[in-house]
Scaffold this motif. Structure first.
Motif, PDB file in Angstrom:
ATOM      1  N   LEU A   5       0.847  -1.189   0.000  1.00 32.62           N
ATOM      2  CA  LEU A   5       0.000   0.000   0.000  1.00 32.62           C
ATOM      3  C   LEU A   5       0.886   1.243   0.000  1.00 32.62           C
ATOM      4  N   SER A   6       0.504   2.249  -0.764  1.00 29.86           N
ATOM      5  CA  SER A   6       1.323   3.468  -0.867  1.00 29.86           C
ATOM      6  C   SER A   6       0.766   4.644  -0.081  1.00 29.86           C
ATOM      7  N   ALA A   7      -0.509   4.606   0.312  1.00 27.23           N
ATOM      8  CA  ALA A   7      -1.117   5.728   1.048  1.00 27.23           C
ATOM      9  C   ALA A   7      -0.434   5.909   2.399  1.00 27.23           C
ATOM     10  N   ARG A   8      -0.196   7.163   2.772  1.00 23.27           N
ATOM     11  CA  ARG A   8       0.460   7.460   4.032  1.00 23.27           C
ATOM     12  C   ARG A   8      -0.206   8.672   4.691  1.00 23.27           C
ATOM     13  N   PRO A   9      -0.233   8.713   6.036  1.00 26.78           N
ATOM     14  CA  PRO A   9      -0.814   9.877   6.726  1.00 26.78           C
ATOM     15  C   PRO A   9       0.025  11.124   6.503  1.00 26.78           C
ATOM     16  N   GLY A  10      -0.638  12.268   6.558  1.00 27.09           N
ATOM     17  CA  GLY A  10       0.034  13.550   6.374  1.00 27.09           C
ATOM     18  C   GLY A  10      -0.870  14.675   6.826  1.00 27.09           C
ATOM     19  N   ASP A  11      -0.671  15.852   6.258  1.00 28.55           N
ATOM     20  CA  ASP A  11      -1.505  17.002   6.601  1.00 28.55           C
ATOM     21  C   ASP A  11      -2.805  16.938   5.806  1.00 28.55           C
ATOM     22  N   PRO A  12      -3.947  16.858   6.486  1.00 26.92           N
ATOM     23  CA  PRO A  12      -5.225  16.800   5.759  1.00 26.92           C
ATOM     24  C   PRO A  12      -5.503  18.105   5.026  1.00 26.92           C
ATOM     25  N   THR A  13      -6.180  17.990   3.899  1.00 26.91           N
ATOM     26  CA  THR A  13      -6.515  19.160   3.081  1.00 26.91           C
ATOM     27  C   THR A  13      -8.015  19.377   2.949  1.00 26.91           C
ATOM     28  N   ILE A  14      -8.812  18.430   3.461  1.00 23.84           N
ATOM     29  CA  ILE A  14     -10.264  18.502   3.366  1.00 23.84           C
ATOM     30  C   ILE A  14     -10.854  18.307   4.754  1.00 23.84           C
ATOM     31  N   ALA A  15     -11.791  19.147   5.141  1.00 20.71           N
ATOM     32  CA  ALA A  15     -12.441  18.982   6.444  1.00 20.71           C
ATOM     33  C   ALA A  15     -13.309  17.728   6.429  1.00 20.71           C
ATOM     34  N   PRO A  16     -13.179  16.848   7.426  1.00 27.42           N
ATOM     35  CA  PRO A  16     -13.977  15.616   7.413  1.00 27.42           C
ATOM     36  C   PRO A  16     -15.409  15.864   7.856  1.00 27.42           C
ATOM     37  N   ASP A  17     -16.307  15.000   7.414  1.00 29.12           N
ATOM     38  CA  ASP A  17     -17.654  14.973   7.961  1.00 29.12           C
ATOM     39  C   ASP A  17     -17.604  14.244   9.294  1.00 29.12           C
ATOM     40  N   SER A  48     -17.012  12.706  17.235  1.00 23.96           N
ATOM     41  CA  SER A  48     -17.346  14.116  17.482  1.00 23.96           C
ATOM     42  C   SER A  48     -16.220  14.858  18.188  1.00 23.96           C
ATOM     43  N   THR A  49     -15.329  14.143  18.840  1.00 25.80           N
ATOM     44  CA  THR A  49     -14.214  14.767  19.550  1.00 25.80           C
ATOM     45  C   THR A  49     -13.017  15.046  18.647  1.00 25.80           C
ATOM     46  N   TYR A  50     -13.113  14.662  17.376  1.00 26.68           N
ATOM     47  CA  TYR A  50     -11.970  14.840  16.480  1.00 26.68           C
ATOM     48  C   TYR A  50     -11.578  16.305  16.367  1.00 26.68           C
ATOM     49  N   SER A  51     -10.266  16.570  16.411  1.00 30.48           N
ATOM     50  CA  SER A  51      -9.721  17.902  16.199  1.00 30.48           C
ATOM     51  C   SER A  51      -8.506  17.789  15.295  1.00 30.48           C
ATOM     52  N   GLU A  52      -8.430  18.650  14.309  1.00 28.63           N
ATOM     53  CA  GLU A  52      -7.290  18.620  13.396  1.00 28.63           C
ATOM     54  C   GLU A  52      -5.983  18.875  14.123  1.00 28.63           C
ATOM     55  N   ASP A  53      -6.059  19.491  15.298  1.00 27.91           N
ATOM     56  CA  ASP A  53      -4.853  19.804  16.061  1.00 27.91           C
ATOM     57  C   ASP A  53      -4.284  18.589  16.797  1.00 27.91           C
ATOM     58  N   THR A  54      -5.062  17.528  16.911  1.00 31.69           N
ATOM     59  CA  THR A  54      -4.641  16.353  17.675  1.00 31.69           C
ATOM     60  C   THR A  54      -4.725  15.110  16.809  1.00 31.69           C
ATOM     61  N   ASN A  95      -6.287   1.105  -0.793  1.00 36.44           N
ATOM     62  CA  ASN A  95      -5.355   2.224  -0.930  1.00 36.44           C
ATOM     63  C   ASN A  95      -6.117   3.525  -1.196  1.00 36.44           C
ATOM     64  N   TRP A  96      -7.147   3.460  -2.046  1.00 36.90           N
ATOM     65  CA  TRP A  96      -7.992   4.641  -2.282  1.00 36.90           C
ATOM     66  C   TRP A  96      -8.668   5.082  -0.981  1.00 36.90           C
ATOM     67  N   ALA A  97      -9.218   4.112  -0.252  1.00 35.28           N
ATOM     68  CA  ALA A  97      -9.935   4.431   0.985  1.00 35.28           C
ATOM     69  C   ALA A  97      -9.010   5.062   2.019  1.00 35.28           C
ATOM     70  N   LEU A  98      -7.787   4.571   2.105  1.00 31.25           N
ATOM     71  CA  LEU A  98      -6.819   5.159   3.033  1.00 31.25           C
ATOM     72  C   LEU A  98      -6.435   6.572   2.600  1.00 31.25           C
ATOM     73  N   SER A  99      -6.215   6.787   1.313  1.00 31.54           N
ATOM     74  CA  SER A  99      -5.896   8.131   0.819  1.00 31.54           C
ATOM     75  C   SER A  99      -7.036   9.099   1.115  1.00 31.54           C
ATOM     76  N   HIS A 100      -8.263   8.621   0.930  1.00 33.50           N
ATOM     77  CA  HIS A 100      -9.460   9.404   1.246  1.00 33.50           C
ATOM     78  C   HIS A 100      -9.451   9.810   2.722  1.00 33.50           C
ATOM     79  N   THR A 101      -9.124   8.879   3.582  1.00 31.61           N
ATOM     80  CA  THR A 101      -9.096   9.132   5.026  1.00 31.61           C
ATOM     81  C   THR A 101      -7.976  10.094   5.403  1.00 31.61           C
ATOM     82  N   PHE A 102      -6.783   9.859   4.886  1.00 36.34           N
ATOM     83  CA  PHE A 102      -5.639  10.694   5.237  1.00 36.34           C
ATOM     84  C   PHE A 102      -5.788  12.125   4.723  1.00 36.34           C
TER      85      PHE A 102
END
Length: 268
Positions: free
Chosen positions: A52-64, A84-90, A147-154
């Motif tokens: 798999l090539s997808a890797r975590p990084g800086d998100p560019t889209i706000a999640p639902d 609901s507790t998700y924060s981009e800072d953590t 791999n697509w699903a992980l990229s979507h998440t990251f």
């Protein structure tokens, strides 16, 4: 990237290019005859790429927040749950959950409360067919879709690299172990609830920690295959494995889930 060098004197229990139905027909007593090297080339295991090539990084889209479909396909698709507790800072832990044969990502909806309690993001993709590709013919379209699903998440969630788990139940458990051993530089933890086999493709990468559970009265995938085959072979190959047996059949118990996620999310 570190690549694990397996002990050449040992082999992981491996059942490549064998359908789940045929595997069950062989019986637990035939596991040793089916055992192949964990370094088996991916083409021999069915022809597809296991990396798999997808890797975590800086998100560019706000999640639902909450449950949302992946939106890749109108039929079999998958779900992403963001607490609901998700924060981009953590950075949040991520658990990728793989359903059993005949199931779908929605089978994991009962885990949403657990995600809320633990601040965990859950990705639950659907297999392309009724079960995962490796069980039928080898790594292929499900690896691409994951791999697509992980990229979507990251791209939407800031994920803690030290807490990315891949797990599943039954066929999903076998798939999580098999795919996870080739992607231990991405998945820090592998969680396998009642697996049937391991078929690891070359190369083995990284050193993921592994949690495996199995019911003593399982008549679908008997516990002996895990207790006497999968677990000792993984340990002999150098993996850190926590193994839990419980009284019950081919089921996933809440108490076992709690044990697994306490283990997954602990910091030491």
């Amino acid at each position: 990237m570190s690549q694990r060098q397996p002990d050449p004197s040992r082999s992981l229990v491996s059942v490549p290019a064998v359908s789940r139905r045929n595997f069950l027909k062989t019986g637990v007593g035939a596991v040793a005859a089916l055992a192949l090297s964990a370094c088996e080339d991916a083409t021999e295991a069915g022809g597809g790429e296991s990396r798999l090539s997808a890797r975590p990084g800086d998100p560019t889209i706000a999640p639902d927040i909450g449950e949302s479909p992946l939106g890749f396909e109108a039929g079999r698709d998958g779900l992403l749950y963001v607490p609901s507790t998700y924060s981009e800072d953590t950075p949040a832990p991520l658990f990728v959950a793989l359903h059993g044969a005949g199931g779908s990502g929605s089978d994991w909806a009962s885990y949403y409360g657990l995600c809320e309690l633990r601040g965990m993001v859950l990705l639950a993709p659907d297999s392309r067919s009724t079960t995962w590709d490796l069980v039928e013919f080898g790594f292929g379209p499900d690896v691409v879709f994951l791999n697509w699903a992980l990229s979507h998440t990251f791209s939407r969630c800031r994920i803690a690299p030290e807490h990315i788990g891949l797990g599943g139940f039954s066929d999903g458990a076998s798939y999580a172990l098999s795919l996870g051993l080739s992607n231990g530089d991405l998945f820090s933890h592998l969680v396998s609830f009642s697996p049937g086999f391991v078929s690891a493709a070359n190369p083995l990468v990284g050193d993921p920690r592994i949690f495996i559970s199995h019911g003593t009265n399982d008549t679908i995938l008997p516990v002996a295959g895990t207790r006497d085959g999968i677990v000792p072979d993984l340990r002999a190959s150098g993996y850190r494995v926590r193994y839990e047996e419980f009284t019950g059949g081919h089921v996933l118990l809440p108490t076992v889930s709690d044990l697994a996620f306490n283990w997954f999310l602990r910091t030491t």
